[in-house]
Motif scaffolding. Structure first.
Motif, PDB file in Angstrom:
ATOM      1  N   ILE A 199      -3.949   6.920  -6.329  1.00 53.91           N
ATOM      2  CA  ILE A 199      -3.724   7.169  -4.893  1.00 53.91           C
ATOM      3  C   ILE A 199      -2.500   8.059  -4.710  1.00 53.91           C
ATOM      4  CG2 ILE A 199      -3.072   6.086  -2.700  1.00 53.91           C
ATOM      5  CD1 ILE A 199      -4.619   3.565  -3.782  1.00 53.91           C
ATOM      6  N   LEU A 200      -1.430   7.741  -5.428  1.00 51.99           N
ATOM      7  CA  LEU A 200      -0.178   8.473  -5.243  1.00 51.99           C
ATOM      8  C   LEU A 200      -0.164   9.839  -5.918  1.00 51.99           C
ATOM      9  CD1 LEU A 200       2.278   5.490  -5.559  1.00 51.99           C
ATOM     10  CD2 LEU A 200       1.437   6.600  -3.491  1.00 51.99           C
ATOM     11  N   SER A 201      -1.104  10.099  -6.802  1.00 56.18           N
ATOM     12  CA  SER A 201      -1.161  11.412  -7.441  1.00 56.18           C
ATOM     13  C   SER A 201      -2.342  12.241  -6.944  1.00 56.18           C
ATOM     14  CB  SER A 201      -1.218  11.259  -8.966  1.00 56.18           C
ATOM     15  OG  SER A 201      -2.387  10.577  -9.358  1.00 56.18           O
ATOM     16  N   ASP A 202      -3.104  11.715  -5.990  1.00 55.39           N
ATOM     17  CA  ASP A 202      -4.278  12.408  -5.453  1.00 55.39           C
ATOM     18  C   ASP A 202      -3.851  13.455  -4.425  1.00 55.39           C
ATOM     19  OD1 ASP A 202      -6.608  13.187  -4.142  1.00 55.39           O
ATOM     20  OD2 ASP A 202      -7.453  11.175  -4.130  1.00 55.39           O
ATOM     21  N   PRO A 203      -4.159  14.740  -4.646  1.00 53.70           N
ATOM     22  CA  PRO A 203      -3.737  15.779  -3.710  1.00 53.70           C
ATOM     23  C   PRO A 203      -4.357  15.655  -2.320  1.00 53.70           C
ATOM     24  CG  PRO A 203      -4.956  16.728  -5.564  1.00 53.70           C
ATOM     25  CD  PRO A 203      -4.828  15.270  -5.818  1.00 53.70           C
ATOM     26  N   TYR A 256      -4.073  13.267  -0.438  1.00 56.20           N
ATOM     27  CA  TYR A 256      -3.108  12.545   0.395  1.00 56.20           C
ATOM     28  C   TYR A 256      -1.902  13.403   0.777  1.00 56.20           C
ATOM     29  CZ  TYR A 256      -5.440   8.063  -0.296  1.00 56.20           C
ATOM     30  OH  TYR A 256      -6.337   7.031  -0.289  1.00 56.20           O
ATOM     31  N   ALA A 257      -1.936  14.689   0.459  1.00 54.57           N
ATOM     32  CA  ALA A 257      -0.821  15.579   0.819  1.00 54.57           C
ATOM     33  C   ALA A 257      -0.599  15.544   2.326  1.00 54.57           C
ATOM     34  CB  ALA A 257      -1.122  17.002   0.365  1.00 54.57           C
ATOM     35  N   ARG A 258       0.673  15.550   2.743  1.00 52.59           N
ATOM     36  CA  ARG A 258       1.084  15.519   4.147  1.00 52.59           C
ATOM     37  C   ARG A 258       0.658  14.245   4.862  1.00 52.59           C
ATOM     38  NH1 ARG A 258       0.137  21.825   5.714  1.00 52.59           N
ATOM     39  NH2 ARG A 258       1.550  22.594   4.143  1.00 52.59           N
ATOM     40  N   GLN A 259       0.440  13.183   4.106  1.00 53.07           N
ATOM     41  CA  GLN A 259       0.149  11.881   4.688  1.00 53.07           C
ATOM     42  C   GLN A 259       1.204  10.885   4.223  1.00 53.07           C
ATOM     43  OE1 GLN A 259      -3.923  11.163   3.438  1.00 53.07           O
ATOM     44  NE2 GLN A 259      -4.679  11.975   5.373  1.00 53.07           N
ATOM     45  N   ILE A 260       1.484   9.906   5.062  1.00 47.77           N
ATOM     46  CA  ILE A 260       2.403   8.831   4.719  1.00 47.77           C
ATOM     47  C   ILE A 260       1.533   7.640   4.353  1.00 47.77           C
ATOM     48  CG2 ILE A 260       4.225   7.310   5.583  1.00 47.77           C
ATOM     49  CD1 ILE A 260       4.955   9.623   7.532  1.00 47.77           C
ATOM     50  N   VAL A 261       1.500   7.310   3.074  1.00 44.94           N
ATOM     51  CA  VAL A 261       0.590   6.287   2.568  1.00 44.94           C
ATOM     52  C   VAL A 261       1.244   4.910   2.630  1.00 44.94           C
ATOM     53  CG1 VAL A 261      -0.759   5.508   0.587  1.00 44.94           C
ATOM     54  CG2 VAL A 261      -0.519   7.960   1.045  1.00 44.94           C
ATOM     55  N   THR A 262       0.568   3.984   3.265  1.00 48.32           N
ATOM     56  CA  THR A 262       1.004   2.601   3.317  1.00 48.32           C
ATOM     57  C   THR A 262       0.048   1.775   2.467  1.00 48.32           C
ATOM     58  OG1 THR A 262       1.829   2.901   5.561  1.00 48.32           O
ATOM     59  CG2 THR A 262       1.468   0.636   4.840  1.00 48.32           C
ATOM     60  N   LEU A 263       0.570   1.214   1.386  1.00 47.51           N
ATOM     61  CA  LEU A 263      -0.229   0.364   0.518  1.00 47.51           C
ATOM     62  C   LEU A 263      -0.107  -1.068   1.035  1.00 47.51           C
ATOM     63  CD1 LEU A 263       0.942   1.945  -2.835  1.00 47.51           C
ATOM     64  CD2 LEU A 263      -1.169   2.422  -1.605  1.00 47.51           C
ATOM     65  N   THR A 264      -1.227  -1.708   1.319  1.00 39.30           N
ATOM     66  CA  THR A 264      -1.183  -3.013   1.980  1.00 39.30           C
ATOM     67  C   THR A 264      -1.123  -4.191   1.015  1.00 39.30           C
ATOM     68  OG1 THR A 264      -3.600  -3.123   2.119  1.00 39.30           O
ATOM     69  CG2 THR A 264      -2.411  -2.136   3.983  1.00 39.30           C
ATOM     70  N   ASN A 293      -1.570  11.025 -13.354  1.00 30.47           N
ATOM     71  CA  ASN A 293      -2.324  12.230 -13.675  1.00 30.47           C
ATOM     72  C   ASN A 293      -1.509  13.494 -13.459  1.00 30.47           C
ATOM     73  OD1 ASN A 293      -4.566  10.684 -14.256  1.00 30.47           O
ATOM     74  ND2 ASN A 293      -5.332  10.761 -12.177  1.00 30.47           N
ATOM     75  N   ARG A 294      -0.531  13.442 -12.590  1.00 30.55           N
ATOM     76  CA  ARG A 294       0.278  14.604 -12.259  1.00 30.55           C
ATOM     77  C   ARG A 294       1.746  14.212 -12.267  1.00 30.55           C
ATOM     78  NH1 ARG A 294      -4.201  14.275  -9.569  1.00 30.55           N
ATOM     79  NH2 ARG A 294      -5.591  16.021  -9.395  1.00 30.55           N
ATOM     80  N   ARG A 295       2.620  15.172 -12.477  1.00 29.70           N
ATOM     81  CA  ARG A 295       4.052  14.881 -12.503  1.00 29.70           C
ATOM     82  C   ARG A 295       4.619  14.666 -11.113  1.00 29.70           C
ATOM     83  NH1 ARG A 295       6.917  18.158 -17.286  1.00 29.70           N
ATOM     84  NH2 ARG A 295       5.359  17.719 -18.842  1.00 29.70           N
ATOM     85  N   SER A 353       1.747  13.249  -4.584  1.00 29.30           N
ATOM     86  CA  SER A 353       1.165  14.068  -3.524  1.00 29.30           C
ATOM     87  C   SER A 353       1.507  13.639  -2.102  1.00 29.30           C
ATOM     88  CB  SER A 353      -0.354  14.117  -3.695  1.00 29.30           C
ATOM     89  OG  SER A 353      -0.665  14.760  -4.911  1.00 29.30           O
ATOM     90  N   PRO A 354       1.597  12.323  -1.762  1.00 32.56           N
ATOM     91  CA  PRO A 354       1.840  11.949  -0.375  1.00 32.56           C
ATOM     92  C   PRO A 354       3.187  12.448   0.138  1.00 32.56           C
ATOM     93  CG  PRO A 354       1.188  10.036  -1.656  1.00 32.56           C
ATOM     94  CD  PRO A 354       1.439  11.142  -2.614  1.00 32.56           C
ATOM     95  N   ALA A 355       3.285  12.591   1.457  1.00 34.01           N
ATOM     96  CA  ALA A 355       4.560  12.942   2.077  1.00 34.01           C
ATOM     97  C   ALA A 355       5.546  11.786   1.922  1.00 34.01           C
ATOM     98  CB  ALA A 355       4.362  13.273   3.546  1.00 34.01           C
ATOM     99  N   ALA A 356       5.050  10.571   1.954  1.00 29.47           N
ATOM    100  CA  ALA A 356       5.888   9.379   1.793  1.00 29.47           C
ATOM    101  C   ALA A 356       4.985   8.212   1.426  1.00 29.47           C
ATOM    102  CB  ALA A 356       6.655   9.075   3.078  1.00 29.47           C
ATOM    103  N   TRP A 357       5.620   7.165   0.853  1.00 35.92           N
ATOM    104  CA  TRP A 357       4.877   5.924   0.568  1.00 35.92           C
ATOM    105  C   TRP A 357       5.827   4.779   0.542  1.00 35.92           C
ATOM    106  CZ3 TRP A 357       4.604   3.083  -4.256  1.00 35.92           C
ATOM    107  CH2 TRP A 357       5.404   3.598  -5.284  1.00 35.92           C
TER     108      TRP A 357
END
Length: 80
Positions: free
Chosen positions: A42-46, A48-56, A71-73, A76-80
Protein backbone atom coordinates in the motif's frame (compact mmCIF):
# COMPACT_ATOMS: atom_id res chain seq x y z
CA UNK A 1 7.83 14.28 21.73
CA UNK A 2 4.31 14.72 20.34
CA UNK A 3 3.59 17.94 18.51
CA UNK A 4 0.20 19.47 17.68
CA UNK A 5 -1.28 18.30 14.38
CA UNK A 6 -4.18 19.59 12.32
CA UNK A 7 -6.25 17.94 9.59
CA UNK A 8 -8.43 20.39 7.66
CA UNK A 9 -10.98 19.07 5.19
CA UNK A 10 -12.14 20.79 2.01
CA UNK A 11 -15.35 21.97 3.70
CA UNK A 12 -13.34 23.68 6.46
CA UNK A 13 -13.92 21.03 9.14
CA UNK A 14 -10.81 20.88 11.33
CA UNK A 15 -9.56 18.00 13.45
CA UNK A 16 -6.92 18.74 16.09
CA UNK A 17 -4.62 16.03 17.36
CA UNK A 18 -0.99 15.16 17.96
CA UNK A 19 1.68 14.16 15.48
CA UNK A 20 3.46 10.87 16.09
CA UNK A 21 5.52 10.94 12.90
CA UNK A 22 7.87 13.16 10.98
CA UNK A 23 7.50 16.94 11.00
CA UNK A 24 6.08 18.56 7.89
CA UNK A 25 3.01 19.57 5.96
CA UNK A 26 1.12 17.57 3.38
CA UNK A 27 -1.81 18.14 1.07
CA UNK A 28 -3.85 15.35 -0.46
CA UNK A 29 -7.04 13.36 -0.61
CA UNK A 30 -7.65 11.43 2.63
CA UNK A 31 -8.25 7.73 1.92
CA UNK A 32 -8.79 4.77 4.24
CA UNK A 33 -7.46 1.25 3.84
CA UNK A 34 -8.89 -1.53 6.01
CA UNK A 35 -6.47 -4.30 4.99
CA UNK A 36 -5.00 -6.44 7.76
CA UNK A 37 -1.87 -7.25 5.76
CA UNK A 38 0.02 -5.92 2.76
CA UNK A 39 0.73 -2.45 4.10
CA UNK A 40 4.19 -2.44 2.51
CA UNK A 41 2.54 -2.71 -0.89
CA UNK A 42 0.00 0.00 0.00
CA UNK A 43 2.73 2.44 0.99
CA UNK A 44 4.87 1.75 -2.07
CA UNK A 45 1.99 1.71 -4.60
CA UNK A 46 2.22 4.75 -6.93
CA UNK A 47 -1.58 4.83 -7.25
CA UNK A 48 -1.64 6.37 -3.74
CA UNK A 49 0.44 9.39 -4.85
CA UNK A 50 -0.98 12.70 -3.53
CA UNK A 51 -3.22 10.84 -1.09
CA UNK A 52 -3.07 10.77 2.70
CA UNK A 53 -3.42 7.10 3.60
CA UNK A 54 -5.07 6.15 6.87
CA UNK A 55 -4.49 2.53 7.82
CA UNK A 56 -7.34 1.39 10.08
CA UNK A 57 -5.77 -1.76 11.53
CA UNK A 58 -4.22 -0.63 14.86
CA UNK A 59 -1.06 -2.74 14.78
CA UNK A 60 -0.03 -1.48 11.35
CA UNK A 61 0.18 2.09 12.59
CA UNK A 62 2.75 1.08 15.21
CA UNK A 63 5.23 -0.53 12.83
CA UNK A 64 7.33 0.63 9.90
CA UNK A 65 8.06 -1.37 6.74
CA UNK A 66 11.56 -2.75 6.60
CA UNK A 67 13.57 -1.37 3.63
CA UNK A 68 14.32 -4.87 2.29
CA UNK A 69 10.60 -5.75 2.08
CA UNK A 70 9.42 -2.75 0.04
CA UNK A 71 9.13 -2.73 -3.72
CA UNK A 72 10.41 0.83 -4.06
CA UNK A 73 12.82 3.00 -2.10
CA UNK A 74 10.45 5.97 -1.87
CA UNK A 75 6.99 5.78 -0.36
CA UNK A 76 4.24 6.95 -2.68
CA UNK A 77 1.52 8.47 -0.41
CA UNK A 78 1.59 12.16 0.49
CA UNK A 79 1.27 11.10 4.14
CA UNK A 80 0.36 8.10 6.29
Amino acid sequence: MNKPALLVLEDGTAFHGVSIGADGCSVGEVVFNTALTGYQEILSDPSYARQIVTLTYPHIATSVPMPKTTNRRKYSPAAW
